[in-house]
Design a protein around this motif. Structure first.
Motif, PDB file in Angstrom:
ATOM      1  N   ARG A   1       0.796  -1.255   0.068  1.00 26.36           N
ATOM      2  CA  ARG A   1       0.200   0.048   0.105  1.00 26.36           C
ATOM      3  C   ARG A   1       0.999   1.307  -0.126  1.00 26.36           C
ATOM      4  O   ARG A   1       0.489   2.378  -0.719  1.00 26.36           O
ATOM      5  N   PHE A   2       2.122   1.305   0.762  1.00 26.62           N
ATOM      6  CA  PHE A   2       2.823   2.494   0.662  1.00 26.62           C
ATOM      7  C   PHE A   2       3.465   2.576  -0.614  1.00 26.62           C
ATOM      8  O   PHE A   2       3.547   3.694  -1.066  1.00 26.62           O
TER       9      PHE A   2
ATOM     10  N   VAL B   1       0.492   3.997  -2.908  1.00 29.13           N
ATOM     11  CA  VAL B   1       0.094   5.325  -2.321  1.00 29.13           C
ATOM     12  C   VAL B   1       1.137   6.403  -3.154  1.00 29.13           C
ATOM     13  O   VAL B   1       0.818   7.471  -3.370  1.00 29.13           O
TER      14      VAL B   1
ATOM     15  N   VAL C   1       2.218   6.018   5.558  1.00 29.67           N
ATOM     16  CA  VAL C   1       0.936   4.964   5.650  1.00 29.67           C
ATOM     17  C   VAL C   1       1.099   4.096   6.735  1.00 29.67           C
ATOM     18  O   VAL C   1       2.027   3.498   7.218  1.00 29.67           O
TER      19      VAL C   1
END
Length: 448
Positions: free
Chosen positions: A99-100, A103, A200
């Motif tokens: 996810r980091f 993003v 994140v």
């Protein structure tokens, strides 16, 4: 393990690092984080930048994960987001890292064109001397920068620019102007091309950890509990009322049911339950045949049926019970009663849809280890440890099956077995009710 590696079943989808420029960046990052470097000219890395080859060279496979907490990482390319996470100590790490990257993908793409990005999964706990310390981990945040601290320098430059614009006498401040020019040489024009990485975070509510022999922690469910892989007595006191281990089959079954974490395969929507059950039966049969020394070379479904006929009374109880359930699913038999004490019970379940689907399927893989396909998909670390102790005949059969039936369509196989991928919604807060007060494994009972 060579057979698994050759078939892409081990160390698959790792990112190759072979160009001198990438090796140099990796070494700069490695030196920055650990004070060490590698002499290797080519190797492979996972999503966190961990390399099994570098781990072998250094004699330390936790070189990016000291004490097994606050995982450090090295990003050389945004393509790492598709790589696996090796030697994971927590079930939440890979999803958080991915996810980091997603993003911050445009910024990371630009930064990694010139330098490696390094960072840490910060959970504020620096050691796990006791299992109780696990419960101090609540929020995990990803912090990152390049080895030359481009992000920090850009933030500093942005602050100086603000000062320059707002302070009345800034035009005559030679020191301020010199600082701005010096930082701009490193960062470029941050007013037009700002360099910023968004932190994140995730709340670590329900998770698995490899620490202390393996532990599943469910604290963000209606009826919390911890489930130990090893003897629960070794854990000592935990801040949860209920602690089980894998021998507590009745309690685990009731816990999963009370929290709506599982569903029977035969009642799951849009699945061929009979086909799934019969495949599980094949795996159980292969284990029994290999244990008894039968030849499995090139065995197909018809060969396995003949083998089952030869084994007769020696067939495992799991095989017989799943056969009864498969016949019921096909409309040709009576409903078999399989209690949670029956060795086949957890083979009949899969995780219910929801954010905890993957960790529940991993727990079910621990409780039904003869289903080697689910073990491979849901708990690779345990699969590899178990595989090492199998006979060569079983190793060959399983490796061939996984290459033939799983590798060709991983996403399709996962969807067929376990349903759609879990959503990203936050879990519901636990509710206070009579069961929570009296105790779900005490006075209050619920029929199966």
């Amino acid at each position: 393990m060579k057979r698994l590696i050759q078939k892409g079943l081990m160390f698959g989808n790792l990112i190759e690092v072979s160009s001198p420029a990438l090796v140099s960046r990796y070494n700069r990052a490695l030196k920055h984080l650990t004070g060490k470097t590698t002499a290797l000219s080519d190797f492979h890395i996972d999503i966190s930048g961990y390399s099994p080859e570098v781990g072998d060279e250094l004699g330390d496979h936790l070189y990016l994960n000291p004490n097994g907490v606050n995982r450090q990482f090295i990003l050389l390319t945004t393509e790492q987001k598709t790589a696996p996470h090796l030697n994971a100590k927590f079930s939440t790490s890979r999803a958080l890292l991915r996810r980091f990257i997603e993003v911050n993908e445009p910024q990371l793409f630009a930064l990694t064109a010139h330098d490696a990005v390094v960072g840490e999964l910060d959970n504020s706990v620096f050691e796990l001397s006791t299992p109780e310390r696990l419960f101090d981990i609540r929020k995990i945040t990803v912090h990152a920068d390049t080895t030359r601290e481009h992000v920090a320098s850009a933030e500093k430059l942005a602050g100086l620019i603000t000062r320059f614009r707002e302070e009345e006498d800034a035009w005559w401040d030679d020191v301020l102007i010199a600082q701005m020019i010096g930082l701009a040489k490193e960062t470029g024009d941050v007013t037009r091309n700002p360099i910023r990485l968004n932190d994140v975070s995730t709340e670590q509510g329900n998770f698995w950890t490899d620490h202390f022999g393996g532990l599943y922690v469910f604290r963000d469910v209606e009826h919390p509990a911890a489930i130990a892989v090893a003897d629960k007595a070794r854990l000592g006191k935990l801040p949860l009322r209920y602690v089980f281990d894998l021998g507590d089959r009745n309690q685990i079954a009731h816990f999963l049911e009370l929290n709506d974490l599982v569903e029977p395969i035969v009642k799951a929507r849009n699945v061929d339950a009979s086909a799934i059950l019969r495949q599980k039966m094949d795996f159980i049969l292969v284990d029994a045949a290999a244990t008894l020394g039968h030849d499995l070379g090139g065995a197909n479904r018809q060969d396995l049926r003949k083998l089952a006929q030869r084994l007769g009374a020696a067939l495992p109880e799991e095989f017989k019970a799943l056969g009864d359930l498969a016949r019921w699913a096909e409309g040709g038999g009576d409903w078999p009663r399989i209690s949670s004490q029956h060795p086949a019970y957890f083979y009949t379940l899969r995780a219910a849809p929801g954010p905890d689907r993957d960790i529940v399927n991993q727990l079910l893989a621990e409780l039904s280890p003869l289903d080697v396909r689910q073990l491979f998909i849901c708990h690779k670390q345990l699969f590899y440890r178990t595989y090492a102790g199998w006979s060569d005949a079983k190793k060959g059969f399983v490796a061939d099956f996984l290459e033939r039936e799983y590798q060709v369509d991983k996403a399709g196989a996962r969807a067929e077995l376990f349903g759609p991928e879990p959503g990203m919604e936050e879990p519901k807060a636990p509710q206070d009710d009579i069961v929570a007060r009296v105790g779900p494994w005490g006075a209050v009972r619920r029929g199966r």
